[in-house]
Design an enzyme around this catalytic site. Structure first.
Site, PDB file in Angstrom:
ATOM      1  N   ASP A  44      17.629  21.781 -61.379  1.00 58.52           N
ATOM      2  CA  ASP A  44      17.609  21.264 -60.020  1.00 58.52           C
ATOM      3  C   ASP A  44      17.895  22.627 -59.053  1.00 58.52           C
ATOM      4  OD1 ASP A  44      17.076  19.536 -58.322  1.00 58.52           O
ATOM      5  OD2 ASP A  44      18.979  18.182 -58.614  1.00 58.52           O
ATOM      6  N   ASP A  45      16.757  22.546 -58.286  1.00 57.19           N
ATOM      7  CA  ASP A  45      16.892  23.563 -57.061  1.00 57.19           C
ATOM      8  C   ASP A  45      17.339  24.996 -57.600  1.00 57.19           C
ATOM      9  OD1 ASP A  45      17.140  20.932 -55.843  1.00 57.19           O
ATOM     10  OD2 ASP A  45      18.563  21.813 -54.317  1.00 57.19           O
ATOM     11  N   CYS A  84      13.425  17.305 -53.996  1.00 55.37           N
ATOM     12  CA  CYS A  84      13.523  16.706 -55.541  1.00 55.37           C
ATOM     13  C   CYS A  84      12.505  15.843 -55.994  1.00 55.37           C
ATOM     14  CB  CYS A  84      14.979  16.042 -55.627  1.00 55.37           C
ATOM     15  SG  CYS A  84      16.039  17.382 -55.401  1.00 55.37           S
ATOM     16  N   HIS A 140      13.747  11.150 -59.684  1.00 56.84           N
ATOM     17  CA  HIS A 140      14.536  11.307 -58.276  1.00 56.84           C
ATOM     18  C   HIS A 140      14.162   9.939 -57.619  1.00 56.84           C
ATOM     19  CE1 HIS A 140      17.085  12.832 -55.034  1.00 56.84           C
ATOM     20  NE2 HIS A 140      16.088  11.913 -54.243  1.00 56.84           N
ATOM     21  N   ASP A 321      12.572  22.163 -60.331  1.00 57.59           N
ATOM     22  CA  ASP A 321      11.772  21.437 -59.386  1.00 57.59           C
ATOM     23  C   ASP A 321      11.266  22.007 -58.292  1.00 57.59           C
ATOM     24  OD1 ASP A 321      14.337  21.027 -58.128  1.00 57.59           O
ATOM     25  OD2 ASP A 321      14.320  18.861 -57.959  1.00 57.59           O
ATOM     26  N   HIS A 322      12.023  22.982 -57.606  1.00 61.18           N
ATOM     27  CA  HIS A 322      11.376  23.536 -56.458  1.00 61.18           C
ATOM     28  C   HIS A 322      12.427  24.815 -56.116  1.00 61.18           C
ATOM     29  CE1 HIS A 322      15.058  21.725 -54.346  1.00 61.18           C
ATOM     30  NE2 HIS A 322      14.433  20.718 -54.874  1.00 61.18           N
TER      31      HIS A 322
END
Ligand SMILES: [Ca+2]
Ligand SMILES: [Ca+2]
Length: 492
Positions: A44-45, A84, A140, A321-322
């Site tokens: 995540d992130d 997300c 999410h 995810d990014h």
């Protein structure tokens, strides 16, 4: 003659129909070779501050690096939505945000709708005989139970508020947003990511009667940047290098870009730089510490796979995810159409692969779904808008798409080609960056006459239509531009 041909054809059809399902009853090496297990690791992130991607010179990620050294590292991979919910909705459905309308956080499951029902990635694998298991954050906005046959340990898809959150900076205006950093809790075993890795390891140690799809979703380095002190100790504060930034970087971007990218609830550059970069160094240190912590959890799962009977029959994908800005362009945030927010680590390792290679062609998380069905020999899903990465796994320079898109708020798109980033806003404003000469995207070239041909070519790659907002989207606007935008599009 004609009749006997028909009989043979019918027999062949019957054999084809029975063959695959029969071979899935037991996970023999033969069946597994045809339909390998999948270990699907979502982080995540996590931006490009990973050793093998070189986003920060002090990043310590030995486990992700050794995974990259076994398979294909995509060095020009991008999310389709830089937050997300939209990113995960896109990669799980195989559809672009401009097709689904999920441009912002959804508050419920897509799969309640007939057009998505049973079609999200793990569901599709379950329908084709795979045993699906998920832990941590995979979707999410809805629960893991809706997507996986086995979900645990808590069945939650996102970080739980309360409990383990503790704010260290009570007097700054953005404490409501979870943007905080510090050493907490005291030991790894109190971190949900540690529990998720434990759960995955347990399931890798079990016997499975069918090929499995095991999804492990880690929360860090998502805010708050909290991990135990020992991870901070690997990055002594006085040694921390902050990323290069220009205070006037936004002077050459269009007005709409400044407004859409405003993040008033997040730390800004002034706060970071005051007192000789005091908070900047703390923030960078914490993000690096969180990244090394999550890398350690990835390593635990990879070690368990290697020690298991499935080591030779398992395909591994790892991605974030990014990305995330840590001070660049005056922001500590995702929510953006620039490189820091869209670029993600993406690694694919086929069973028994053991030669690290890199590919710099523009790929997206939207390519995961068709890649996995292709490599696992499942029927291709016609609706998928991404492309199987198999040609690039075989030859990183194979013929490929010109650019991959990322969308942030309806009608605002970034395109990334091998060389350029082109951004097109809904009012027609544009940005263009040349990564060959400007990897930090400091100089907007969109108004240079000599770039006209490049821009004309990239405009052709923009999405042809923008779906209206999906009715599951109910976000709180993060800035005044968004408040106006949502009002205009009837999102409330
Ligand atoms: Ca995220
Ligand atoms: Ca600039």
């Amino acid at each position: 003659m004609k009749e006997s041909l028909q009989v043979i054809r019918r027999l062949l059809t019957l054999l084809l129909a029975v063959g695959p399902s029969a071979s899935w009853l037991v996970s023999t090496p033969v069946a597994a070779a045809e339909h390998p297990n999948v270990l699907f690791i979502a982080i995540d992130d996590l931006n490009d501050w990973v050793g093998c991607l070189g986003g920060h010179p002090q990043a310590i990620t030995p486990n992700i690096d050794r995974l990259a050294a076994r398979g294909m590292l995509f060095t020009n991979a991008h999310c389709q939505g830089p937050i997300c919910g939209p990113s995960r909705a896109s990669l799980l459905s195989g559809l672009y945000p401009h097709t689904t309308g999920v441009y912002d956080q959804p508050n419920r499951s897509l799969w309640e709708e007939p057009r998505f029902q049973g079609k999200l990635l793990p569901q599709y694998f379950a329908q084709h005989g795979y045993h699906t298991m998920g832990v941590g954050k995979i979707p999410h906005g809805y629960l893991l139970e809706e997507l996986f046959a086995v979900a645990g340990p808590k069945g939650s898809s996102g970080p739980k508020p309360g409990g383990r959150f503790h704010y260290f900076l009570p007097d700054v205006p953005w404490t409501g947003t979870q943007t905080d950093w510090g050493a907490f809790p005291d030991v790894d075993s109190k971190m949900p990511d540690h529990e998720a890795a434990d759960w995955a390891i347990d399931h890798l140690n079990k016997q499975h009667s069918a090929p499995f799809f095991l999804a492990v979703g880690f929360h860090r380095p998502h805010v708050p940047f909290y991990v135990p002190q020992k991870w901070f100790d690997k990055f002594p504060l006085d040694s921390i290098q902050v990323p290069p930034v220009h205070d006037d970087d936004l002077d050459d971007v269009p007005e709409i870009s400044r407004r859409i990218h405003e993040t008033p609830k997040y730390p800004d550059l002034k706060f970071l730089q005051d007192d000789d970069d005091k908070q900047f160094k703390l923030c960078v240190q914490a993000y690096l510490a969180c990244t090394t912590f999550v890398d350690h959890q990835v390593g635990r799962v990879l070690d368990a796979l290697r020690a298991s009977p499935y080591a030779d029959y398992t395909l591994i994908v790892l991605f974030s995810d990014h990305g995330y800005h840590i001070g660049e362009k005056n922001r500590v945030s995702k929510h953006g159409l620039w490189e820091e927010a869209t670029r993600v680590p993406l690694i694919v390792v086929r069973p028994n692969e053991n030669s690290g290679r890199q590919c710099d062609q523009p790929v997206g998380l939207i390519d995961l779904y068709p890649t996995l069905t292709d490599l696992c020999e499942l029927p291709h899903v016609e609706a998928n808008e991404g492309r199987s990465l198999r040609p690039l796994l075989d030859d990183p320079d194979a013929e490929w798409r010109t650019a991959i898109s990322t969308t942030y708020a309806k009608g605002n798109h970034a395109l990334r080609s091998r060389r350029y980033r082109y951004i097109h806003f809904e009012d027609g404003s544009e940005e263009l960056y040349d990564h060959e000469t400007d990897p930090h995207e400091w100089t907007n070239l969109a108004n240079r006459p000599e770039m006209g041909d490049i821009i004309m070519q990239l405009r052709k790659e923009l999405p042809k239509s923008d779906a209206p907002y999906h009715d599951s989207v109910h976000p709180g606007p993060i800035n005044p531009w968004y408040a106006e935008h949502f009002k205009k599009h009837g999102v409330n």
